[in-house]
Design an enzyme around this catalytic site. Sequence first.
Site: not given
Length: 301
Positions: A31, A164, A256
Amino acid sequence: MRVVSIGECMVELAPAGDGLFAMGYAGDTFNTAWYLRHLLPEAEVDYLTAVGSDPTSDAMVDFMTSAGIGTAHVQRVAGRTVGLYMIRLEKGERSFAYWRSASAARCLADDAERLGLALAKADLAYLSGITLAILSEAARTRLAAELRTARKRGVRVAFDPNLRPALWPEAAAMRAAVTEFASVADVVLPSFDDEARYFGDPDPAETARRYGRAGAPLVVVKDGGNPVVTLSGGPLVWHRLVQQVADPVDTTAAGDSFNAGFLAAHLTGMALEGAVANGAALAARVIRAPGALVLSAVTKG
Ligand code: ADP
């Protein structure tokens, strides 16, 4: 000017009504590369990843090419394919299911020579904590070594920790890897909500200081609609957001796109305040529309 973004792009399946799904492509570092492509029309923007040798992988590479992103450093791995995620929408709430544990992108840092070649003559290398999460420990060590070498030759390294824990065997390994890569980076671009959750930072100032202590010369802490906090050697600076978006349509890729807007300005020599404003202005446009890659956010009119 040459930018190399390193990570994993996935096939995205997004609900399109009547039980149908629309196929797209997205992934955090992809992205950012896509936004940088639009913001720096004169630059070369390459994506460094690995895909399979099947038609689905071919279609992804074609998408990158048609978006103007360089694919010379997209490695082909026989017998694997690209990762996939599916978005579910129930009562306005989005949830995600991933099929990425055996994706080709996990092989992106298997070859030191390839990495060295890709990073040579780059002005900026960009990667995230998700890039690190999908690699073996040996591959991460290899990538860190190549980034250190590239940096000695003048390549600037930007890193978004993008924490994450679900992608890691344990959160402690994630924290250690992210802290190590902050020491390899010139710019670290964390998001405070993740950092508070997984590092226990009480406020964005502490996030900035912690990555500063890890060795990052410049830290830019995003915090949703709250001020961005920067640290670059001197005192902390709070940058109030000029535009508040009261009801974001979809906050996917807020961080992003902020990173792309910030880095595009920073690379061209803009002062910190202006670069933060550039990142925030782009992110504010992106969250007003659905999807990760929002064309209307980067095209005029
Ligand atoms: P992430 O997508 O990584 O969670 P954040 O939520 O921290 O990122 O947001 C990234 C950037 O997006 C912020 O620094 C800000 O510039 C912009 N942003 C996010 N939410 C808003 C909002 N409600 N109003 C204006 N800007 C926002």
